[in-house]
Each structure stands twice: as structure tokens, then as C-alpha cells.
Motif scaffolding. Structure first.
Motif, PDB file in Angstrom:
ATOM      1  N   LEU A 286     -19.680  47.052  14.108  1.00 13.27           N
ATOM      2  CA  LEU A 286     -20.780  45.761  14.096  1.00 13.27           C
ATOM      3  C   LEU A 286     -20.467  44.514  13.387  1.00 13.27           C
ATOM      4  O   LEU A 286     -20.511  44.116  13.175  1.00 13.27           O
ATOM      5  CB  LEU A 286     -21.287  46.712  12.292  1.00 13.27           C
TER       6      LEU A 286
ATOM      7  N   LYS B 219     -33.788  43.982  10.041  1.00 10.01           N
ATOM      8  CA  LYS B 219     -32.818  43.746   9.808  1.00 10.01           C
ATOM      9  C   LYS B 219     -32.173  43.688   8.790  1.00 10.01           C
ATOM     10  O   LYS B 219     -30.895  44.710   8.737  1.00 10.01           O
ATOM     11  CB  LYS B 219     -32.529  43.948  11.468  1.00 10.01           C
ATOM     12  N   ARG B 220     -31.996  42.614   8.748  1.00  9.46           N
ATOM     13  CA  ARG B 220     -31.006  41.637   7.649  1.00  9.46           C
ATOM     14  C   ARG B 220     -30.694  42.804   6.024  1.00  9.46           C
ATOM     15  O   ARG B 220     -30.614  42.928   5.213  1.00  9.46           O
ATOM     16  CB  ARG B 220     -31.044  40.272   7.693  1.00  9.46           C
TER      17      ARG B 220
ATOM     18  N   LEU C 281     -29.823  46.095   6.063  1.00 10.82           N
ATOM     19  CA  LEU C 281     -28.405  46.100   5.275  1.00 10.82           C
ATOM     20  C   LEU C 281     -28.387  45.481   3.609  1.00 10.82           C
ATOM     21  O   LEU C 281     -27.705  46.205   3.165  1.00 10.82           O
ATOM     22  CB  LEU C 281     -27.634  44.930   6.666  1.00 10.82           C
TER      23      LEU C 281
ATOM     24  N   TYR D 164     -28.123  37.007  13.279  1.00  6.35           N
ATOM     25  CA  TYR D 164     -27.450  38.178  12.913  1.00  6.35           C
ATOM     26  C   TYR D 164     -26.775  38.562  12.205  1.00  6.35           C
ATOM     27  O   TYR D 164     -25.380  39.940  12.604  1.00  6.35           O
ATOM     28  CB  TYR D 164     -28.614  39.166  14.062  1.00  6.35           C
TER      29      TYR D 164
ATOM     30  N   GLN E 258     -23.864  39.257   8.606  1.00  6.85           N
ATOM     31  CA  GLN E 258     -24.296  39.111   7.075  1.00  6.85           C
ATOM     32  C   GLN E 258     -22.614  39.037   6.378  1.00  6.85           C
ATOM     33  O   GLN E 258     -21.776  40.211   6.703  1.00  6.85           O
ATOM     34  CB  GLN E 258     -24.768  40.138   6.184  1.00  6.85           C
TER      35      GLN E 258
ATOM     36  N   PHE F 217     -25.941  42.669  12.222  1.00  2.00           N
ATOM     37  CA  PHE F 217     -27.395  43.640  11.996  1.00  2.00           C
ATOM     38  C   PHE F 217     -27.710  43.713  12.909  1.00  2.00           C
ATOM     39  O   PHE F 217     -28.722  44.042  12.854  1.00  2.00           O
ATOM     40  CB  PHE F 217     -27.357  43.261  10.165  1.00  2.00           C
TER      41      PHE F 217
ATOM     42  N   LEU G  24     -27.985  50.766  11.519  1.00  2.35           N
ATOM     43  CA  LEU G  24     -27.328  49.949   9.986  1.00  2.35           C
ATOM     44  C   LEU G  24     -27.001  50.762   8.984  1.00  2.35           C
ATOM     45  O   LEU G  24     -26.445  50.693   8.564  1.00  2.35           O
ATOM     46  CB  LEU G  24     -28.817  49.095  10.089  1.00  2.35           C
TER      47      LEU G  24
END
Length: 386
Positions: free
Chosen positions: A35, A297-298, A301, A319, A321, A369, A376
Motif C-alpha cells: 500500500l 475504497k477510502r 479502509l 487515493y 490516507q 487505497f 485493502l
């Protein structure tokens, strides 16, 4: 004559292998979930791949025009008009480059002269300063502070001098995931309006924003007159390996930009340009769903880590975090990322590498992410155990 005993004096003595390469290599070596580096692990639109294959097989394999394939420049002009209500000259204001990185490098090389000062906002993408250094410029930095990483316009104004030539901005912002507001662009304009200063706006994540519409120099009537705006098809269409970007600038700036571009890459791969043009024409709203796609997707996570010992910083775009790991470890962020790979099996990026002088005691890492949900979930399940 140069002999084997000669000493080469580096033009970039403080630059080594990028942290992205290092962490991705470590992840591969240790079998960790990666990641760290910002690339998707899922395929792009199959229709776009089919168009690229067809373009290759039907003879679009020789040099394209230096600036951009005509069909693509029209498609880009239409894209900008749809999204930003801005009309640009397809012929004189759009240049396609071999990735957004080339666009940024070309713009800096074209504008920055020996002794010119360039203002960056830290944490800053690691390409900016080496390009400025190679052009003979000097970087001055404004530090953005967690958790919101908003610009301090008083601090910015104090850095302006008669030597200031260029300001580099980036929104949505890598690595922090923050987004500028319209008032930030106005504050920037008010600070530089009376000075001979240009703006390089790195907007490669322009379609990946959550909540309100993303702010763009394209929408600021005054700034756009002296700005170069960089975009990335790699980010917008999940095609980072294609390395196709573009830069939009007023005609006079474009002339100078193309003087550099023609000697860096001359042109970008013709079949890829053809495929992107056809895709933009056939699927004009292809980028419209990116925000919702990446927000899901965020949220996967963030929800999975909500009860962990990590503190999740705000994420308004990109994308990426950020995680504050202060409750987990006292290691500096580089050592913590190495520990994560070895002991947890997850690769992240330390954000200290994006600063000239990282804030003391800051303990923050970045996760990407842009991954399949199963990837993930496996990664965050490992992290949540800490």
C-alpha cells in the motif's frame, strides 16, 4: 581525457533512490501487501485497452506531432470545457507529455532561471525540488501542518521576494489527501497579483475528490492567465504505466514549454494518444464516477481502522490516507515503515521524505487505497491488530 580516477561532481548530491522504489522493492522481497507506491492493482476499462490494441494493429506507430495528436487535443479541450466551463485553444494551449512528471519537469525547466526562487508547500511531491535544482533555481518552503494541511498565507507572503519566479501548488494533495478551497486560490492570487510570478498547478488527482467539487486553477479567471495546469490520464483511467499526461497553459507559456518538451521526449506514444482520444469521445463522462469509486475504497479502509490505535487524518481527495501511529510506536516514520513490512506484512510510505524539515515528533505514514477491496481488507486487518 576522463580517466578512471576522475571524480564526478553530482548535480543532485542529496538525491538517491526514491522512497517509492525502496518500499515497493522491500514489499516484494518480504512478500508484504504493497500500500506504499500509488498505483492501482485492478485493471483499467477493457474498452480502452481494446482501443489501444486496435491503434497499434492499425498502423498508429510512428511519431505523433510534437505537441499532441490532433484528435486528442480536441478531446482534451472538450473535457476541460465540460468539467470546468473553460474554453482553451486546442492548438495553442494543450501539450501532451510522457506522464505528468514530464509536464512538471518541462514547465520548471522552461520558466526557472539561475537564482530564481520557487515556493513549494511541504510536504511536497519529491519531483519538484530536483527539477528546480537542475534548472538553477532555489526552493523556498511553506510548511503545511497536520491535521488539515491548509496553507498559511501569512507565512507564504513572507517568502515572496523580487527573485520569486514560480509557485508550485498541488490539489488534491499528495501525500496528505487534503484539498484547497476556492478561498485559497484567491489568497494565492492576491499575494502574487502585483508581481511577475507564475503558478504551476499539479492537478493530477483532479477527478478524485470527496464532498464538494474540487478547486482548480481552471476555474480562477485571473490565475489561469499565468498558470500551467498539469493533468494525468494515468491517474484518471488507472493507467499509471502508460505515462501519459498533459499540461494546459496560455499560448505564450506553451511556446516556452514546448521548446523544452521537444528535446525531452518530442512526443508521447502515438497509439496510446489515439486510444485515449477515442475513449474520451466515446465515453465523455468516464472520469465522472472516479470520486464515488475511490470514496468507497477510502471508506472501506477508514471503517476497518476506526477502532484501531491509529488516528486517521482527514482525507478529502486523492487515493491516499494518512495514519498517525503515535499511540503504537516511538520509531521515526522511515523505521516504522520498515518495521511494518518486516513484522506486519504491509508496506506504507513515511511522509517525512516529502519535507525539507519534517515537524518534530510527527509520526505519520501514508497508505494507498487504489487497490482491490480484498487487498485493502487483508492489509487493514493486519494493521488493526497493532
Amino acid at each position: 581525457m576522463v580517466t578512471s580516477g576522475s571524480t564526478l561532481i553530482s548535480k543532485l548530491p542529496s538525491v538517491g533512490t526514491t522512497i517509492f522504489t525502496k518500499m515497493s522493492a522491500l514489499a516484494a522481497e518480504k512478500g508484504a501487501i504493497n500500500l506504499s507506491q500509488g498505483f492501482p492493482d485492478f485493471p483499467p476499462d477493457a474498452r480502452l485497452l481494446e482501443r489501444a490494441s486496435r491503434a497499434i494493429l492499425t498502423g498508429n506507430n510512428q511519431y505523433a506531432p510534437m505537441a499532441v495528436l490532433p484528435i486528442l487535443r480536441e478531446a482534451i479541450a472538450n473535457l476541460i470545457e465540460r468539467h470546468y466551463d473553460r474554453k482553451v485553444s486546442a492548438l495553442n494551449e494543450i501539450t501532451v507529455t510522457s506522464g505528468a512528471s514530464e509536464a512538471i519537469f518541462d514547465a520548471i525547466a522552461a520558466l526557472v532561471r539561475d537564482g530564481d526562487e520557487v515556493i513549494l508547500f511541504d510536504p511536497a511531491y519529491d519531483l519538484y525540488e530536483p527539477a528546480v535544482t537542475l534548472a538553477g533555481g532555489i526552493c523556498r518552503r511553506v510548511t503545511l501542518m497536520a491535521p488539515d494541511f491548509r496553507p498559511d498565507w501569512q507565512a507564504f507572503s513572507k517568502l515572496l521576494t523580487d527573485k520569486t519566479r514560480l509557485v508550485i501548488i498541488n490539489t488534491p494533495h499528495n501525500p496528505t489527501g487534503s484539498c484547497w478551497l476556492a478561498e485559497d486560490l484567491e489568497s494565492l492570487w492576491q499575494a502574487i497579483a502585483s508581481r511577475d510570478i507564475y503558478v504551476l498547478s499539479d492537478e493530477v488527482y483532479e477527478f478524485i475528490h470527496f464532498g464538494e467539487s474540487a478547486v482548480s486553477v481552471h476555474k480562477h479567471a485571473e490565475l489561469l492567465k499565468r498558470s500551467l495546469v498539469v493533468s494525468s490520464f494515468g491517474k484518471s483511467f488507472h493507467l499509471t504505466g502508460w505515462k501519459v499526461g498533459y499540461i494546459v497553459a496560455p499560448a505564450d507559456l506553451t511556446v516556452e514549454l514546448r521548446k523544452v518538451h521537444q528535446f525531452v521526449s518530442f512526443c508521447t506514444a502515438t497509439p496510446l494518444q489515439q486510444a485515449l482520444a477515442e475513449h474520451l469521445m466515446a465515453e465523455p463522462e468516464a472520469s465522472a464516477g472516479l470520486s464515488g469509486f475511490y470514496q468507497q475504497k477510502r471508506d472501506v479502509l477508514r471503517n476497518a481502522l476506526a477502532d484501531s490505535r491509529f488516528t486517521l487524518l482527514p482525507c478529502s481527495g486523492t487515493y491516499f490516507q494518512l495514519l498517525d501511529y503515535s499511540e503504537i510506536s516511538d520509531l521515526d516514520d522511515v523505521a516504522f515503515c520498515e518495521w511494518l513490512i518486516d513484522e506486519v506484512g504491509v508496506a506504507a510510505i513515511p511522509i517525512s521524505v516529502f519535507y525539507q524539515q519534517p515537524p518534530k515528533a510527527q509520526r505519520i505514514v501514508r497508505l494507498c487505497f487504489a487497490k482491490e477491496e480484498k487487498t485493502l481488507l487483508e492489509a487493514v486487518n493486519r494493521l488493526a491488530r497493532l
